[in-house]
Motif scaffolding. Structure first.
Motif, PDB file in Angstrom:
ATOM      1  N   LEU A 166      20.262  41.722 -26.043  1.00 20.70           N
ATOM      2  CA  LEU A 166      21.296  41.793 -25.006  1.00 20.70           C
ATOM      3  C   LEU A 166      20.886  41.108 -23.710  1.00 20.70           C
ATOM      4  O   LEU A 166      21.625  40.252 -23.210  1.00 20.70           O
ATOM      5  CB  LEU A 166      21.682  43.252 -24.749  1.00 20.70           C
ATOM      6  N   PRO A 167      19.750  41.439 -23.085  1.00 21.67           N
ATOM      7  CA  PRO A 167      19.443  40.818 -21.798  1.00 21.67           C
ATOM      8  C   PRO A 167      19.140  39.328 -21.890  1.00 21.67           C
ATOM      9  O   PRO A 167      19.372  38.585 -20.920  1.00 21.67           O
ATOM     10  CB  PRO A 167      18.216  41.604 -21.310  1.00 21.67           C
ATOM     11  N   VAL A 168      18.634  38.856 -23.036  1.00 19.19           N
ATOM     12  CA  VAL A 168      18.391  37.419 -23.187  1.00 19.19           C
ATOM     13  C   VAL A 168      19.723  36.675 -23.187  1.00 19.19           C
ATOM     14  O   VAL A 168      19.901  35.667 -22.489  1.00 19.19           O
ATOM     15  CB  VAL A 168      17.592  37.125 -24.464  1.00 19.19           C
ATOM     16  N   ALA A 169      20.670  37.184 -23.973  1.00 18.15           N
ATOM     17  CA  ALA A 169      22.003  36.574 -23.982  1.00 18.15           C
ATOM     18  C   ALA A 169      22.672  36.693 -22.613  1.00 18.15           C
ATOM     19  O   ALA A 169      23.343  35.765 -22.145  1.00 18.15           O
ATOM     20  CB  ALA A 169      22.869  37.234 -25.052  1.00 18.15           C
ATOM     21  N   ALA A 170      22.462  37.850 -21.954  1.00 17.87           N
ATOM     22  CA  ALA A 170      23.067  38.074 -20.641  1.00 17.87           C
ATOM     23  C   ALA A 170      22.490  37.151 -19.581  1.00 17.87           C
ATOM     24  O   ALA A 170      23.125  36.901 -18.548  1.00 17.87           O
ATOM     25  CB  ALA A 170      22.880  39.530 -20.217  1.00 17.87           C
ATOM     26  N   ALA A 171      21.280  36.647 -19.810  1.00 16.00           N
ATOM     27  CA  ALA A 171      20.677  35.688 -18.883  1.00 16.00           C
ATOM     28  C   ALA A 171      21.140  34.269 -19.178  1.00 16.00           C
ATOM     29  O   ALA A 171      21.360  33.459 -18.258  1.00 16.00           O
ATOM     30  CB  ALA A 171      19.149  35.768 -18.971  1.00 16.00           C
ATOM     31  N   ASP A 188      23.173  39.811 -13.489  1.00 11.66           N
ATOM     32  CA  ASP A 188      23.129  39.902 -12.025  1.00 11.66           C
ATOM     33  C   ASP A 188      22.038  39.000 -11.455  1.00 11.66           C
ATOM     34  O   ASP A 188      22.248  38.316 -10.447  1.00 11.66           O
ATOM     35  CB  ASP A 188      22.886  41.346 -11.593  1.00 11.66           C
ATOM     36  N   MET A 189      20.879  39.000 -12.086  1.00 12.29           N
ATOM     37  CA  MET A 189      19.776  38.173 -11.603  1.00 12.29           C
ATOM     38  C   MET A 189      20.136  36.693 -11.672  1.00 12.29           C
ATOM     39  O   MET A 189      19.910  35.934 -10.714  1.00 12.29           O
ATOM     40  CB  MET A 189      18.522  38.446 -12.429  1.00 12.29           C
ATOM     41  N   MET A 190      20.729  36.259 -12.779  1.00  6.55           N
ATOM     42  CA  MET A 190      21.069  34.848 -12.922  1.00  6.55           C
ATOM     43  C   MET A 190      22.199  34.445 -11.986  1.00  6.55           C
ATOM     44  O   MET A 190      22.204  33.324 -11.454  1.00  6.55           O
ATOM     45  CB  MET A 190      21.442  34.547 -14.378  1.00  6.55           C
ATOM     46  N   LEU A 191      23.144  35.339 -11.742  1.00  5.71           N
ATOM     47  CA  LEU A 191      24.208  35.038 -10.780  1.00  5.71           C
ATOM     48  C   LEU A 191      23.629  34.837  -9.385  1.00  5.71           C
ATOM     49  O   LEU A 191      24.093  33.979  -8.619  1.00  5.71           O
ATOM     50  CB  LEU A 191      25.246  36.167 -10.767  1.00  5.71           C
ATOM     51  N   ASN A 192      22.613  35.623  -9.048  1.00  2.79           N
ATOM     52  CA  ASN A 192      21.937  35.442  -7.770  1.00  2.79           C
ATOM     53  C   ASN A 192      21.312  34.054  -7.694  1.00  2.79           C
ATOM     54  O   ASN A 192      21.436  33.352  -6.685  1.00  2.79           O
ATOM     55  CB  ASN A 192      20.866  36.524  -7.603  1.00  2.79           C
ATOM     56  N   LEU A 193      20.650  33.630  -8.767  1.00  2.00           N
ATOM     57  CA  LEU A 193      20.017  32.316  -8.792  1.00  2.00           C
ATOM     58  C   LEU A 193      21.054  31.197  -8.722  1.00  2.00           C
ATOM     59  O   LEU A 193      20.845  30.175  -8.053  1.00  2.00           O
ATOM     60  CB  LEU A 193      19.166  32.168 -10.048  1.00  2.00           C
ATOM     61  N   ILE A 194      22.175  31.381  -9.421  1.00  2.00           N
ATOM     62  CA  ILE A 194      23.255  30.383  -9.379  1.00  2.00           C
ATOM     63  C   ILE A 194      23.812  30.261  -7.969  1.00  2.00           C
ATOM     64  O   ILE A 194      24.051  29.161  -7.457  1.00  2.00           O
ATOM     65  CB  ILE A 194      24.362  30.764 -10.387  1.00  2.00           C
ATOM     66  N   GLU A 195      24.019  31.416  -7.306  1.00  3.92           N
ATOM     67  CA  GLU A 195      24.542  31.392  -5.935  1.00  3.92           C
ATOM     68  C   GLU A 195      23.565  30.704  -4.982  1.00  3.92           C
ATOM     69  O   GLU A 195      23.988  29.924  -4.130  1.00  3.92           O
ATOM     70  CB  GLU A 195      24.839  32.812  -5.459  1.00  3.92           C
ATOM     71  N   GLU A 196      22.283  30.984  -5.132  1.00  2.66           N
ATOM     72  CA  GLU A 196      21.289  30.354  -4.260  1.00  2.66           C
ATOM     73  C   GLU A 196      21.294  28.836  -4.394  1.00  2.66           C
ATOM     74  O   GLU A 196      21.153  28.111  -3.410  1.00  2.66           O
ATOM     75  CB  GLU A 196      19.889  30.876  -4.603  1.00  2.66           C
ATOM     76  N   ARG A 197      21.474  28.354  -5.610  1.00  2.00           N
ATOM     77  CA  ARG A 197      21.339  26.917  -5.878  1.00  2.00           C
ATOM     78  C   ARG A 197      22.645  26.150  -5.724  1.00  2.00           C
ATOM     79  O   ARG A 197      22.653  25.009  -5.261  1.00  2.00           O
ATOM     80  CB  ARG A 197      20.792  26.730  -7.305  1.00  2.00           C
ATOM     81  N   HIS A 198      23.779  26.801  -6.078  1.00  2.00           N
ATOM     82  CA  HIS A 198      25.045  26.056  -6.119  1.00  2.00           C
ATOM     83  C   HIS A 198      26.202  26.739  -5.398  1.00  2.00           C
ATOM     84  O   HIS A 198      27.337  26.278  -5.483  1.00  2.00           O
ATOM     85  CB  HIS A 198      25.449  25.797  -7.578  1.00  2.00           C
ATOM     86  N   MET A 237      34.228  34.907 -15.455  1.00  2.00           N
ATOM     87  CA  MET A 237      34.264  34.447 -16.840  1.00  2.00           C
ATOM     88  C   MET A 237      33.465  35.390 -17.753  1.00  2.00           C
ATOM     89  O   MET A 237      33.788  35.549 -18.933  1.00  2.00           O
ATOM     90  CB  MET A 237      33.706  33.030 -16.936  1.00  2.00           C
ATOM     91  N   CYS A 238      32.442  36.016 -17.211  1.00  2.00           N
ATOM     92  CA  CYS A 238      31.648  36.993 -17.975  1.00  2.00           C
ATOM     93  C   CYS A 238      32.283  38.376 -17.986  1.00  2.00           C
ATOM     94  O   CYS A 238      31.731  39.302 -18.609  1.00  2.00           O
ATOM     95  CB  CYS A 238      30.242  37.105 -17.376  1.00  2.00           C
ATOM     96  N   LEU A 239      33.421  38.540 -17.268  1.00  2.00           N
ATOM     97  CA  LEU A 239      34.030  39.862 -17.074  1.00  2.00           C
ATOM     98  C   LEU A 239      33.007  40.836 -16.511  1.00  2.00           C
ATOM     99  O   LEU A 239      32.898  41.991 -16.931  1.00  2.00           O
ATOM    100  CB  LEU A 239      34.610  40.407 -18.384  1.00  2.00           C
ATOM    101  N   HIS A 240      32.243  40.346 -15.547  1.00  2.00           N
ATOM    102  CA  HIS A 240      31.119  41.107 -15.014  1.00  2.00           C
ATOM    103  C   HIS A 240      31.342  41.427 -13.541  1.00  2.00           C
ATOM    104  O   HIS A 240      31.617  40.524 -12.741  1.00  2.00           O
ATOM    105  CB  HIS A 240      29.829  40.290 -15.171  1.00  2.00           C
ATOM    106  N   VAL A 241      31.248  42.701 -13.203  1.00  2.00           N
ATOM    107  CA  VAL A 241      31.339  43.128 -11.807  1.00  2.00           C
ATOM    108  C   VAL A 241      29.920  43.156 -11.245  1.00  2.00           C
ATOM    109  O   VAL A 241      29.065  43.893 -11.748  1.00  2.00           O
ATOM    110  CB  VAL A 241      31.986  44.522 -11.681  1.00  2.00           C
TER     111      VAL A 241
END
Length: 335
Positions: free
Chosen positions: A37-42, A185-195, A206-210
């Motif tokens: 689960l967390p690998v796919a979630a990342a 959540d961790m990857m969204l943080n990284l995406i926000e920092e970079r882009h 798109m992930c239906l993620h709050v």
């Protein structure tokens, strides 16, 4: 993985991202019995970021020690892209673990992690991957986390290291998360920092993620949510118990802290939890012992003492009452 697999067509949501740099490469080192689960979630937020921007912002690769397929904790098999090898200078590496994490990182894997660290790679861990980084000696004086269920065993094995209770931790050189959807959540943080924030918002949708509200969000629901009550004395009593597992507090001491009588304390637990204070406290300590049984090589006597039981015999009886098997039989079942 072929290059054209990194950018898929057809997203309903789209966002133009102004970016002329190189793709950021993520390598996910999957250890035996890793949680899927967390690998796919990342990985999925990276894929979606590419898809909605129609740009190869990210690339991702799965690794195993020898390049052979890895069986995950759910029994499913993942075929990696490559074995351990020297990675590009700007690569980010995540150690991904799951069940029985204290046994899954081989000497070759630990040495590889140390070498990549010396070469300046940015390292991370997903779920219980922090065990591998700790074995490699890469967590000293660092902020890090791992799944809350594995905290007791980790602390027993590495008493000089203290994981945080946050869902993820990001520093300049280290990124860790507790597993599950915390990886998103961790990857969204990284995406926000970079882009930028707009891309992170679209990817989350798109992930239906709050989103959790940041890395300071706790991994577990607080006691008020878990028990459906905001009675402050009850919540304080539960926290005092949780903070004193190895050296349990007496009922008299709890009452002194709470400034109530023993009878009032018992009524409080009976009303909200339908159990006595000592029964709740005993179950907390047994849950702590259960984690140590799974994640450490401590003897039954050592686990009993670490869980606040003065007698291994009494501990064994209580353990069997709660989990249906004696500690010795229980541990044999995992071999």
């Amino acid at each position: 993985m072929q290059t054209d697999n990194f950018v898929q067509k057809g997203a309903a949501a789209q966002l133009a991202v102004q970016f002329n740099g190189s793709s950021q490469d993520f390598y996910f080192l999957m250890l035996p019995k890793a949680t899927m689960l967390p690998v796919a979630a990342a990985i999925e937020p990276l894929r979606i970021a590419n898809q909605v921007s129609n740009t190869e912002l990210y690339r991702w690769y799965i690794m195993s020690e020898d390049g052979a397929p890895i069986t995950c904790s759910n029994g499913m098999t993942v075929t990696p892209d490559m074995p351990l090898e020297q990675l590009p200078q700007d690569a980010v590496v995540f150690a991904c673990s799951g069940v029985e994490p204290q046994h899954t990182a081989s000497d070759a894997t630990i040495n590889w992690l140390r070498r990549e660290h010396r070469f300046g790679r940015r390292l991370g861990a997903i779920c219980t991957g922090a065990f591998a980084l700790a074995q490699a000696g890469l967590l000293r004086d660092r902020e890090f986390t791992l799944h809350w269920e594995n905290h007791p065993g980790f602390i027993e094995m590495y008493p000089d290291l203290q994981p945080s209770s946050n869902i993820y931790e990001i520093t300049d050189t280290l990124m860790t998360c507790g597993g599950g959807n915390a990886a998103t959540d961790m990857m969204l943080n990284l995406i926000e920092e970079r882009h930028g924030k707009n891309l992170a918002i679209i990817v989350a949708d798109m992930c239906l993620h709050v989103r959790s509200g940041g890395q300071m969000a706790p991994q577990k629901s607080n006691y008020a949510v878990a028990i459906g009550s905001r009675n402050q004395r009850l919540l304080t009593a539960l926290q005092l118990m949780q903070d004193s597992i190895e050296e349990p507090l007496s009922i008299s001491t709890l009452c002194e802290h709470l400034d109530i009588s023993r009878r009032q304390l018992e009524r409080l637990f009976s009303r909200y939890l339908d159990q006595s204070p000592m029964h709740v406290y005993s179950d907390m300590r047994l849950s702590h012992a259960y984690a140590l049984m799974n994640e450490t090589a401590l003897t039954v006597t050592e686990i009993a003492l670490a869980s606040g039981f003065n007698s291994a015999t009494h501990f064994s009886r209580q353990f069997k009452r709660k989990f249906g098997a004696s500690p010795h039989f229980f541990r044999k079942g995992w071999v």
